[in-house]
Design an enzyme around this catalytic site. Structure first.
Site, PDB file in Angstrom:
ATOM      1  N   THR A 124      -5.728  -8.166  -6.394  1.00 16.69           N
ATOM      2  CA  THR A 124      -6.883  -9.072  -6.466  1.00 16.69           C
ATOM      3  C   THR A 124      -7.256  -9.710  -5.131  1.00 16.69           C
ATOM      4  O   THR A 124      -8.106 -10.596  -5.086  1.00 16.69           O
ATOM      5  CB  THR A 124      -6.657 -10.195  -7.504  1.00 16.69           C
ATOM      6  OG1 THR A 124      -5.546 -11.003  -7.083  1.00 16.69           O
ATOM      7  CG2 THR A 124      -6.396  -9.624  -8.878  1.00 16.69           C
TER       8      THR A 124
ATOM      9  N   ASP B  27       1.673  -8.923   1.368  1.00 14.81           N
ATOM     10  CA  ASP B  27       2.531  -7.914   2.016  1.00 14.81           C
ATOM     11  C   ASP B  27       2.913  -8.378   3.425  1.00 14.81           C
ATOM     12  O   ASP B  27       4.097  -8.405   3.795  1.00 14.81           O
ATOM     13  CB  ASP B  27       1.749  -6.581   2.055  1.00 14.81           C
ATOM     14  CG  ASP B  27       2.604  -5.391   2.440  1.00 14.81           C
ATOM     15  OD1 ASP B  27       3.822  -5.535   2.578  1.00 14.81           O
ATOM     16  OD2 ASP B  27       2.016  -4.295   2.599  1.00 14.81           O
TER      17      ASP B  27
ATOM     18  N   ASN C  96       0.870  -1.192   0.000  1.00 13.97           N
ATOM     19  CA  ASN C  96       0.000   0.000   0.000  1.00 13.97           C
ATOM     20  C   ASN C  96       0.900   1.234   0.000  1.00 13.97           C
ATOM     21  O   ASN C  96       2.123   1.125   0.114  1.00 13.97           O
ATOM     22  CB  ASN C  96      -0.957  -0.008   1.192  1.00 13.97           C
ATOM     23  CG  ASN C  96      -0.217  -0.035   2.503  1.00 13.97           C
ATOM     24  OD1 ASN C  96       0.512   0.891   2.845  1.00 13.97           O
ATOM     25  ND2 ASN C  96      -0.358  -1.130   3.251  1.00 13.97           N
TER      26      ASN C  96
ATOM     27  N   GLY D 296      -2.392  -9.831   3.710  1.00 16.69           N
ATOM     28  CA  GLY D 296      -2.184 -10.496   2.427  1.00 16.69           C
ATOM     29  C   GLY D 296      -0.725 -10.850   2.175  1.00 16.69           C
ATOM     30  O   GLY D 296       0.031 -11.199   3.090  1.00 16.69           O
TER      31      GLY D 296
END
Ligand code: AR6
Length: 178
Positions: A118, A34, A24, A32
């Site tokens: 996604t 990350d 982000n 996720g």
């Protein structure tokens, strides 16, 4: 095309020179893929990310990979899905392109991507797949210094959609450069 593959797996286990993080704009971690990358790389990754002062959507910034097998992490920021009329496709294509440009600039020859935007950002996989694949394909056509790119899908469902899309877009294409 033998410089590109779609596989299923865990991106944090990748043996590519660089993995791409679906980050982000703060670049200070999240959930996720990350979160998984930061856990696997260790706290030094967050420390280096703090020095980068964030990243704009569609752009990319590079750090070391620390405890990952991958030597580098290319952090890019995908668009949040807002229904498709907010420039999402152009921003998503820019993520793939700017990540590969960052790889070329550093002499990185092998890059593994997650399916950017996604997950938490809500971009539907069937709509993201053609954008991702076209962006990767057109970069590889013009940049022989990139030896291998893989799309690492977390689920078989996503991999199936990427493979079907790939076949629909590029079946029968014979280009010696790819
Ligand atoms: N290996 C490969 N793919 C993975 C893995 C993994 N270990 N874990 C998840 N995926 P997401 P986004 C897939 O949500 O949509 C974070 O909080 C997942 O199934 O990781 O771009 C960031 O900080 C999905 O297909 O990224 C941002 O705030 C894909 O990775 C935000 O989420 C992307 O899902 C970014 O959202």
């Amino acid at each position: 095309m033998n410089r590109f593959a779609i596989i299923t797996g865990d991106l944090t286990q990748s043996d590519a020179e660089a993995i791409v993080n679906a980050a982000n704009r703060t670049l200070l971690g999240g959930g996720g893929v990350d979160g998984a990358i930061h856990r696997a790389a260790g706290p030094e990754l967050l420390a280096e990310c703090r020095t980068l002062h964030g990243c704009a959507t569609g752009e990319a910034k590079v750090t070391r990979g620390y405890r990952l097998k991958a030597r580098y992490v290319i952090h890019t920021v995908g668009p949040v899905w807002q229904g498709g009329n907010a420039g999402e496709a152009a921003l998503l294509a820019a993520c793939y392109r700017s990540s590969l440009e960052a790889a070329s600039a550093r002499g990185i020859a092998t890059v593994d991507f997650p399916s950017i935007s996604t997950g938490i950002f809500g971009y539907p996989v069937p709509l993201a797949a053609p954008v991702a694949l076209r962006a990767i394909w057109s970069y590889l056509e013009d940049h022989p210094e990139i030896q291998r790119v893989r799309m690492v899908c977390h689920t078989e469902d996503a991999a199936r959609i990427y493979r079907q899309t790939y076949n629909a877009l590029f079946a029968g294409t014979k280009d010696e450069r790819l």
